[in-house]
Design an enzyme around this catalytic site. Structure first.
Site, PDB file in Angstrom:
ATOM      1  N   ASN A 108       0.756  -0.991  -0.434  1.00 18.61           N
ATOM      2  CA  ASN A 108       0.298   0.177   0.065  1.00 18.61           C
ATOM      3  C   ASN A 108       0.655   1.479  -0.081  1.00 18.61           C
ATOM      4  OD1 ASN A 108      -1.874   2.193   0.836  1.00 18.61           O
ATOM      5  ND2 ASN A 108      -2.867   1.523   2.600  1.00 18.61           N
ATOM      6  N   TRP A 109       1.176   1.452  -1.592  1.00 21.49           N
ATOM      7  CA  TRP A 109       1.511   3.078  -1.177  1.00 21.49           C
ATOM      8  C   TRP A 109       1.464   4.174  -0.623  1.00 21.49           C
ATOM      9  CZ3 TRP A 109       4.006   2.466  -6.669  1.00 21.49           C
ATOM     10  CH2 TRP A 109       4.466   1.313  -7.607  1.00 21.49           C
ATOM     11  N   LYS A 110       0.315   3.677  -0.294  1.00 27.07           N
ATOM     12  CA  LYS A 110      -0.300   5.173   0.294  1.00 27.07           C
ATOM     13  C   LYS A 110      -0.673   7.082  -0.715  1.00 27.07           C
ATOM     14  CE  LYS A 110      -0.623   3.043   4.946  1.00 27.07           C
ATOM     15  NZ  LYS A 110      -0.137   3.520   6.108  1.00 27.07           N
ATOM     16  N   GLU A 152      -5.053  -5.320  10.808  1.00 27.98           N
ATOM     17  CA  GLU A 152      -4.242  -3.671  11.068  1.00 27.98           C
ATOM     18  C   GLU A 152      -4.437  -3.006  11.888  1.00 27.98           C
ATOM     19  OE1 GLU A 152      -2.164  -2.523   6.951  1.00 27.98           O
ATOM     20  OE2 GLU A 152      -3.844  -1.265   7.079  1.00 27.98           O
ATOM     21  N   GLY A 187       2.933  -0.864   4.246  1.00 29.37           N
ATOM     22  CA  GLY A 187       3.359   0.783   4.041  1.00 29.37           C
ATOM     23  C   GLY A 187       4.078   0.593   3.286  1.00 29.37           C
ATOM     24  N   GLY A 188       5.317   1.107   4.079  1.00 33.50           N
ATOM     25  CA  GLY A 188       6.812   1.884   4.402  1.00 33.50           C
ATOM     26  C   GLY A 188       7.526   1.126   3.722  1.00 33.50           C
TER      27      GLY A 188
HETATM   28  P1  13P Z   1       3.259   0.679   7.734  1.00 28.93           P
HETATM   29  O1  13P Z   1       3.989  -0.825   6.974  1.00 28.93           O
HETATM   30  O2  13P Z   1       4.187   1.608   7.061  1.00 28.93           O
HETATM   31  O3  13P Z   1       3.284   0.413   9.215  1.00 28.93           O
HETATM   32  O4  13P Z   1       2.042   0.260   6.839  1.00 28.93           O
HETATM   33  C1  13P Z   1       0.724  -0.773   7.346  1.00 28.93           C
HETATM   34  C2  13P Z   1      -0.316  -0.479   6.601  1.00 28.93           C
HETATM   35  O5  13P Z   1      -1.219   0.857   7.237  1.00 28.93           O
HETATM   36  C3  13P Z   1      -0.743  -1.220   5.490  1.00 28.93           C
HETATM   37  O6  13P Z   1      -2.175  -0.444   4.675  1.00 28.93           O
END
Ligand code: 13P
Length: 249
Positions: free
Chosen positions: A9-11, A166, A233-234
């Site tokens: 998830n690149w947000k 999550e 995410g990150g």
């Molecule tokens: P992180 O891996 O950056 O904690 O984010 C998790 C997330 O929100 C994936 O949707």
């Protein structure tokens, strides 16, 4: 048996040039696991990401969508629009959507219905906040999030549902749920599914864990019997890190 899935998830990261660069890096990696691999660029880059990944096993998925087919919803994107650019899976209910955009269980139920009505697969996210866990309410919170948004569905709909647990306190914080905490919650989720839909449905639904998954902790988390993958995410923003997680299966 249910699938293993690792989704990035690149947000709200990566403009067009950065998207193309990351995809070029991803294409240079080798999938050496049985996991399905997905990446979710921001909406404006879905088309070009899909074009760049044509013929590749990595699926391009969306981070969000509106429930309506079309109409006066300025700034929104519909399921039909996603499908028109070759996107067939959508993340719904991410905690950032719930927190910053006031998405409620009721709204999410409508989005899930719209996705399913359009034949799209949904990665449905949920998870408790730190205060819930400190109060010992994490199972009650998760149960109500799942029931309110999903339990109006018929059993057959779950073939197009992936669940993503999550815990909010683990997202972007560097603090991961322990493999045992993840396993306990995933087993609880599967039991909740089984109680309403039966063991066959419960055993067929992939349940992903998300929250500070990194190359260093992925293997241990994914080794748990009820953890079927991760929403990353990150660490999904660097091809080598993301593939170290993918290949942790
Ligand atoms: P992180 O891996 O950056 O904690 O984010 C998790 C997330 O929100 C994936 O949707």
């Amino acid at each position: 048996m249910r699938k293993n899935i690792v989704a990035g998830n690149w947000k709200m990261n990566n403009d067009l040039a950065q998207t193309e660069a990351l995809i070029a890096d991803l294409k240079a990696q080798t999938i050496s696991s049985n996991a399905e691999v997905m990446v979710a660029p921001t909406a404006v880059n879905l088309f070009s990401a899909n074009a760049a990944l044509e013929g590749n096993a990595i699926e391009v998925i969306a981070q969000n969508m509106h429930f309506a087919e079309n109409g006066a919803y300025t700034g929104e994107v519909s399921a039909a629009m996603l499908k028109s650019v070759g996107v067939h899976t959508v993340i719904l209910g991410h905690s950032e959507r719930r927190e910053y955009f006031n998405e409620t269980d009721e709204l999410l139920a409508k989005k899930v219905d719209a996705a399913l009505a359009n034949g799209m697969r949904t990665i449905f996210c949920f998870g408790e906040e730190l205060a819930d866990r400190k109060a010992g309410k994490e199972e009650a919170v998760v149960e109500s999030q799942i029931k309110n948004a999903l339990f109006h569905l018929e059993a057959a709909a779950f073939k197009n549902i992936v669940l993503a647990y999550e815990p909010v306190w683990a997202i972007g914080t560097g603090e991961t749920a322990s493999p045992e905490q993840a396993q306990d919650m995933h087993a609880f989720i599967r039991k909740t599914l089984a109680n309403t839909y039966g063991a066959e449905v419960a055993d067929s639904v992939s349940i992903l864990y998300g929250g500070s998954v990194k190359p260093a902790n992925a293997q241990e988390i994914f080794s748990k019997p009820d953890v079927d993958g991760g929403l990353i995410g990150g660490a999904s923003l660097k091809a080598a890190d993301f593939f170290a997680i993918v290949n942790a299966f």
